[in-house]
Structures are given as structure tokens and as C-alpha cells.
Design a protein around this motif. Structure first.
Motif, PDB file in Angstrom:
ATOM      1  N   GLN A 150      57.431   2.892  30.112  1.00 44.91           N
ATOM      2  CA  GLN A 150      58.886   2.725  30.222  1.00 44.91           C
ATOM      3  C   GLN A 150      59.451   2.032  28.993  1.00 44.91           C
ATOM      4  OE1 GLN A 150      60.477   1.352  34.057  1.00 44.91           O
ATOM      5  NE2 GLN A 150      58.392   1.398  34.801  1.00 44.91           N
ATOM      6  N   ARG A 153      59.623   4.317  25.972  1.00 40.92           N
ATOM      7  CA  ARG A 153      60.727   5.248  26.145  1.00 40.92           C
ATOM      8  C   ARG A 153      62.055   4.604  25.752  1.00 40.92           C
ATOM      9  NH1 ARG A 153      58.891   8.593  31.246  1.00 40.92           N
ATOM     10  NH2 ARG A 153      56.929   8.335  30.116  1.00 40.92           N
ATOM     11  N   SER A 232      59.543  17.185  35.917  1.00 42.31           N
ATOM     12  CA  SER A 232      59.448  17.581  37.330  1.00 42.31           C
ATOM     13  C   SER A 232      60.771  18.142  37.841  1.00 42.31           C
ATOM     14  CB  SER A 232      59.026  16.392  38.180  1.00 42.31           C
ATOM     15  OG  SER A 232      59.956  15.343  38.038  1.00 42.31           O
ATOM     16  N   ARG A 235      61.320  21.932  38.003  1.00 42.38           N
ATOM     17  CA  ARG A 235      60.674  22.810  38.970  1.00 42.38           C
ATOM     18  C   ARG A 235      61.642  23.164  40.099  1.00 42.38           C
ATOM     19  NH1 ARG A 235      55.633  19.041  39.791  1.00 42.38           N
ATOM     20  NH2 ARG A 235      55.027  18.883  37.621  1.00 42.38           N
ATOM     21  N   GLU A 245      68.778  17.345  48.763  1.00 42.46           N
ATOM     22  CA  GLU A 245      68.556  16.965  47.363  1.00 42.46           C
ATOM     23  C   GLU A 245      69.873  16.847  46.627  1.00 42.46           C
ATOM     24  OE1 GLU A 245      65.197  16.364  45.946  1.00 42.46           O
ATOM     25  OE2 GLU A 245      66.862  15.305  45.035  1.00 42.46           O
TER      26      GLU A 245
ATOM     27  N   PRO B  94      60.430   4.229  37.792  1.00 41.15           N
ATOM     28  CA  PRO B  94      61.429   5.267  37.511  1.00 41.15           C
ATOM     29  C   PRO B  94      60.912   6.398  36.624  1.00 41.15           C
ATOM     30  CG  PRO B  94      61.898   3.298  36.220  1.00 41.15           C
ATOM     31  CD  PRO B  94      60.764   2.950  37.153  1.00 41.15           C
ATOM     32  N   HIS B  95      59.816   6.146  35.895  1.00 35.79           N
ATOM     33  CA  HIS B  95      59.328   7.180  34.988  1.00 35.79           C
ATOM     34  C   HIS B  95      58.355   8.127  35.680  1.00 35.79           C
ATOM     35  CE1 HIS B  95      56.292   4.112  35.123  1.00 35.79           C
ATOM     36  NE2 HIS B  95      55.471   4.759  34.333  1.00 35.79           N
ATOM     37  N   LEU B  96      58.093   7.873  36.965  1.00 35.72           N
ATOM     38  CA  LEU B  96      57.155   8.711  37.701  1.00 35.72           C
ATOM     39  C   LEU B  96      57.874   9.409  38.841  1.00 35.72           C
ATOM     40  CD1 LEU B  96      54.161   6.196  38.024  1.00 35.72           C
ATOM     41  CD2 LEU B  96      54.459   7.991  36.314  1.00 35.72           C
ATOM     42  N   SER B  97      57.396  10.604  39.190  1.00 39.15           N
ATOM     43  CA  SER B  97      57.936  11.296  40.356  1.00 39.15           C
ATOM     44  C   SER B  97      57.594  10.502  41.610  1.00 39.15           C
ATOM     45  CB  SER B  97      57.337  12.696  40.455  1.00 39.15           C
ATOM     46  OG  SER B  97      55.966  12.595  40.790  1.00 39.15           O
ATOM     47  N   LYS B 135      58.669  15.782  44.529  1.00 42.63           N
ATOM     48  CA  LYS B 135      58.766  16.061  43.089  1.00 42.63           C
ATOM     49  C   LYS B 135      59.959  15.393  42.440  1.00 42.63           C
ATOM     50  CE  LYS B 135      56.316  20.441  43.246  1.00 42.63           C
ATOM     51  NZ  LYS B 135      56.474  21.906  43.276  1.00 42.63           N
ATOM     52  N   SER B 136      60.792  14.717  43.219  1.00 43.01           N
ATOM     53  CA  SER B 136      62.004  14.122  42.650  1.00 43.01           C
ATOM     54  C   SER B 136      61.684  12.851  41.889  1.00 43.01           C
ATOM     55  CB  SER B 136      63.000  13.793  43.767  1.00 43.01           C
ATOM     56  OG  SER B 136      63.230  14.919  44.548  1.00 43.01           O
ATOM     57  N   ARG B 137      62.622  12.487  41.042  1.00 36.87           N
ATOM     58  CA  ARG B 137      62.556  11.193  40.358  1.00 36.87           C
ATOM     59  C   ARG B 137      63.318  10.167  41.196  1.00 36.87           C
ATOM     60  NH1 ARG B 137      60.346  10.574  34.883  1.00 36.87           N
ATOM     61  NH2 ARG B 137      59.217  12.528  34.717  1.00 36.87           N
TER      62      ARG B 137
END
Lengths: 265, 244
Positions: A150, A153, A232, A235, A245, B94-97, B135-137
Motif C-alpha cells: 500500500q 502504491r 479484479s 472481471r 454490487e 484495501p489493496h486486496l480483493s 471479487k470486489s475491492r
């Protein structure tokens, strides 16, 4: 005006030096810069870890390193490493100046990278470390898997700036003297300029630097956006998810883009 | 009485000259739900964070599952892996699904393979009705969804105890119920839980015991009914009159 154009934009001159710049100079510039950048990133990250220690005795040596190498002109560091080390009998790269240039530029870069990484890591909220630790991960593991990705980034734009500096500073290797085959962009251009008293070869070299540095900025910005949004989200979602969503199209991401632009401005 | 999972003895914590905890002692038994209530600044969150050493007590002892956490040479990381924690501000990565948020600890701490970890994570998400978010963030989820993912992230480690630090305080009012429902289901399934909370309704419904803290001490301690319906100390009475 004709004199001016002739001195800087003599197309014949540019045309005759360009092949050497592209076949010999560009590769060597990229080689020095790339290795110096890698060295700067690796040593810079190690220094950043030390700078973040709670023990002042761990922080102190890193602090001194950063202050010293940020405080000395690059030309002095390159001379000290490239001329001084071999003269003193320390010759890990024999007589090839490229290795010494990589070390010198990389050591300077490490000092700046250390501060960039430190600020990036410190910008990650404290709760992230707490969450990682509460799951049973060690301090270093949480750093590696959660905090550093993080933090890096957050500072990608600042790192790009440092990469550009490294690419430009690779030209200082000319101080150490280069033989045919080792010459990088600036060395070739200034050799030519010294022979012809015409600066068009330097303009050609300048264009070569821009060809590296300007696309680099855009590649990193693109990478930056991609990392923020995450692959991700690209997708397709399962049908059942669509109702709950949030919209995944550009609308959701627009604020992110605005923020990253603001940060860079 | 069932097995004691957490035992806290005479806990003190100071920041410089500020005493946040002034001698806190309590036990938590297996399958028990204990709610800690009290005004802000009473030390309840600090006390909770001492249970997995996110805060280090100045003195006193914390024993979890028979291991003295404050003793020398304790494998704190190993113990934390057995204690789940849910934070007020979710603290998802936050940087991972969502899926990767759940698999990171099983893979890094338990050494599961990616496939094994993802299988467990999917199962956990399904249990909490979050499968479609895998799969969402985190940034694309509502606060309520984020907190339920955070609960799933803790549960996928199969903890023996769950700690909740004001898990619903940062949520919009209409999102609180979804998270409390998950917590109630968890309580009903027999999970040992310590919840710092402002939700008196949850305390009354789910808690076996309630601890009322004020100014770094336990002011009152008892079953949810006795404490909330018949408060004895004037401080608890005035606190309840303000929150109920």
C-alpha cells in the motif's frame, strides 16, 4: 538565426551521430540507469525499514546515510566512488567505469528512495498494522504483505521522479572516462561536440533522454491507476451479484482519478 | 462452570502520566458472550486490545487459553492467530480483493495453499451471505458489507475467541442491524465473544454478562438483565439514562 539553427539543429550532424547514440549510447544509459534504480530501490527499502524502527540506534545509521548522500552533489559522489575507489585499490569492477557509476548513482538514489518509501509507509493507516497483527502475522510479514504494497502504491509518482533523476545522473559516468563500446548517450554526444564545435549532437542526445523519461512517466501513471482500481474489478460479476454490487463502470472510478491527479499536482 | 478462556488480573495501562486502566480483572468462559459498556474514555477499548496485546499492559496479567500473554517468551503471533478481532473502522486491506482479505492470514500464518485457503474463504463468505462480493475491492462495499467481510476475515482463521471493538459504531444507522445479526448468529453458534459496544439492545439480547467500565475501572459487573434493568451504582444509572 541561421547560426543558431546550424549550431543546435544541424540535421546532417544529428543524422550522423544518431546511429551511434541509438546502437551504443541508449543501451549503456539504460543499463546504468536500470541497475542503479534497482540498487536504489533495494537499499532504499532496507533504509526505510531502519528509519521506521522504534529504536533510535537503529534509525541513526540510516538517518546519517540519507542525510550524507542527499547532501553531496551527485558529481562529487560519482567522482569519489568512480575515481577514488579504484585509485585506493578497491576495484570490484576492475577498470570498467560502468560498475562504479551504477554504485554511485544507486547509492544516491537509495537515500532519496528511503525517504520516499518511509513517507509512503507512514501514510498507511495504523489500523492496517493492527489488523495484520491481530490475524497472527508478525511485524515483518505484515509489513511485507500489507503495509509496503500500500505504501509503495501511495508514492509511485514520487518514485517515477526519482527514476528520471537516476536516468539523467547516469550521464555523470562521463567523468570516469569511457572507451568505445561503454559509451552512454551524453559521452558520445559531448565527444562529438568537442570534435565538431557543433551542439546538434547534444540536442540529439537530449531527445534520446526524453524518449526514455517521458514515456516512463506515463507508464507509471498507467500502472498507478491500474493498481488503484485493481484488476479484479474488470472481471464480470456473477448475475446474482449485479443487484447488490455498486456500479463498476467508470463512474465509480472517476473520484479516484481526481484524487490521484490532485496528489500529483 | 465451563472452561475459562480469558482471565484478566489487575490490569493497569498508562500512557505517560495518564492512567487509562486502573486495575481491571475479569474472566471469560468458553461459549460465553461478554459485553463491555461504558462512556467513551472509560478504557474499554484499551482493555479489549490488551486481550491480544495490540496494547501492552503496564502491569497485570492476561491469560488466554491457559497461556500468560504477558509472560516472557510467549508466541504472541501464534496466540493472536487464535483470537479474532473486529475493529470499529473495519481495517480491511484495501489493496486486496475481499477473497484475498480472507485468504491472506490462512496462507501466511497457517501455511495453507492458495486453493485450500480460497476454498475455506468461499465457504466462510457463503455462511455470512457474502459470496457475491468475493471479487470486489473493499472500497466498493458499503460499511455494513465491509464489517461483515471483516468478521469473515477473522472467522476464517477459526478463532477460539472473537473480540469486537465497537463493531457497529462507525456504521450508518440502517446498516447496524445487518452486522448485529451476524454477531447474534455467531453468539448463538457458541462462539466465545468479548464485545465492546454501545448497542444496549444487543447486550440485552446476546450477552451472558455485562461489564460496565468507567474511568479505567470495572464499576459494575453482572448478568445483562440485572445490570441493565437494576443498575446499582449511580454512575451506571446515569450512563444508562443517557444511552437508552
Amino acid at each position: 538565426m541561421d547560426d543558431f539553427l546550424h549550431t543546435f539543429f544541424d540535421w546532417h550532424e544529428i543524422g550522423s551521430v544518431l546511429p551511434t547514440l541509438l546502437t551504443e549510447g541508449l543501451g549503456n544509459t539504460l543499463l546504468i540507469a536500470a541497475l542503479a534504480i534497482v540498487l536504489g530501490l533495494v537499499v532504499g527499502m532496507l533504509l526505510a525499514m531502519l528509519l521506521l524502527s522504534t529504536s533510535r540506534w537503529v534509525r541513526l545509521p540510516a538517518r546519517i546515510y540519507v542525510d550524507v548522500f542527499r547532501g553531496i552533489p551527485a558529481i562529487v559522489t560519482v567522482s569519489l566512488v568512480g575515481l577514488g575507489l579504484p585509485a585506493s585499490g578497491v576495484q570490484p569492477f576492475g577498470r570498467s567505469p560502468l560498475g562504479y557509476a551504477v554504485i554511485a548513482v544507486g547509492m544516491i538514489s537509495a537515500a532519496y528512495c528511503a525517504e520516499i518509501f518511509r513517507s509512503g509507509i507512514q501514510s498507511v493507516p495504523q489500523g492496517q498494522m493492527q489488523a495484520g497483527r491481530s490475524l497472527g502475522m508478525s511485524y515483518l510479514r505484515t509489513m511485507r504483505v500489507i503495509i509496503v504494497p500500500q505504501g509503495v502504491r501511495n508514492v509511485l509518482p514520487a518514485l517515477t521522479g526519482q527514476f528520471i533523476v537516476d536516468i539523467k545522473e547516469s550521464s555523470l559516468v562521463y567523468l570516469l572516462g569511457l572507451s568505445v563500446g561503454q559509451r552512454e548517450l551524453y559521452f558520445i554526444a559531448q565527444e562529438r561536440q568537442a570534435a565538431t564545435y557543433n551542439s546538434s549532437s547534444l540536442v540529439a542526445a537530449a531527445l534520446c533522454y526524453l524518449v526514455i523519461t517521458i514515456p516512463l512517466t506515463y507508464v507509471v501513471n498507467w500502472l498507478d491507476r491500474r493498481l488503484r482500481d485493481g484488476p479484479s474489478t474488470r472481471r464480470p460479476l456473477p448475475a446474482t451479484a449485479v443487484a447488490e454490487e455498486l456500479p463498476t463502470s467508470t463512474a465509480t472510478f472517476a473520484p479516484h482519478d481526481d484524487l490521484s491527479k490532485e496528489a500529483k499536482a | 462452570m465451563s472452561r475459562t478462556v480469558i482471565s484478566v488480573q489487575d490490569l493497569h495501562k498508562s500512557y505517560g502520566t495518564t492512567e487509562v486502566l486502573r486495575g481491571v480483572s475479569f474472566d471469560v468462559h468458553e461459549r460465553e458472550v461478554v459485553c463491555v459498556i461504558g462512556p467513551s474514555g472509560s478504557g474499554k477499548s484499551t482493555a479489549l486490545k490488551c486481550l491480544n496485546l495490540l496494547e501492552r499492559p503496564t502491569s497485570g496479567s492476561v491469560t488466554v487459553a491457559g497461556t500468560d500473554l504477558t509472560g516472557p517468551g510467549v508466541d504472541v503471533d501464534g496466540l493472536r492467530a487464535r483470537i479474532g478481532m473486529v475493529f470499529q473502522h473495519f481495517n480491511l486491506f484495501p489493496h486486496l480483493s475481499v477473497l484475498a482479505n480472507l485468504t491472506v492470514a490462512p496462507r501466511q500464518v497457517r501455511g495453507l495453499s492458495k486453493d485450500e485457503a480460497e476454498e475455506k474463504a468461499h465457504a466462510q463468505l457463503r455462511t455470512l451471505g457474502l459470496a457475491h462480493l468475493a471479487k470486489s475491492r473493499p472500497a466498493h462495499l458499503s460499511g455494513g458489507q465491509q464489517q461483515r467481510v471483516a468478521i469473515a476475515r477473522a472467522l476464517v482463521m477459526e478463532p477460539e475467541v472473537m473480540l469486537f471493538d465497537e463493531a457497529t459504531s462507525a456504521l450508518d444507522p440502517e446498516l447496524v442491524k445487518g452486522v448485529l445479526d451476524v454477531m447474534k448468529e455467531l453468539a448463538a453458534s457458541g462462539m466465545t465473544m468479548v464485545c465492546v459496544t454501545h448497542e444496549m439492545g444487543f447486550a440485552r439480547e446476546a450477552a451472558h454478562r455485562v461489564i460496565f467500565m468507567d474511568e479505567g475501572r470495572i464499576e459494575e459487573h453482572g448478568t445483562a438483565d440485572s445490570l441493565l434493568e437494576n443498575p446499582t451504582s449511580p454512575r451506571l444509572r446515569s450512563f444508562l439514562s443517557q444511552v437508552l
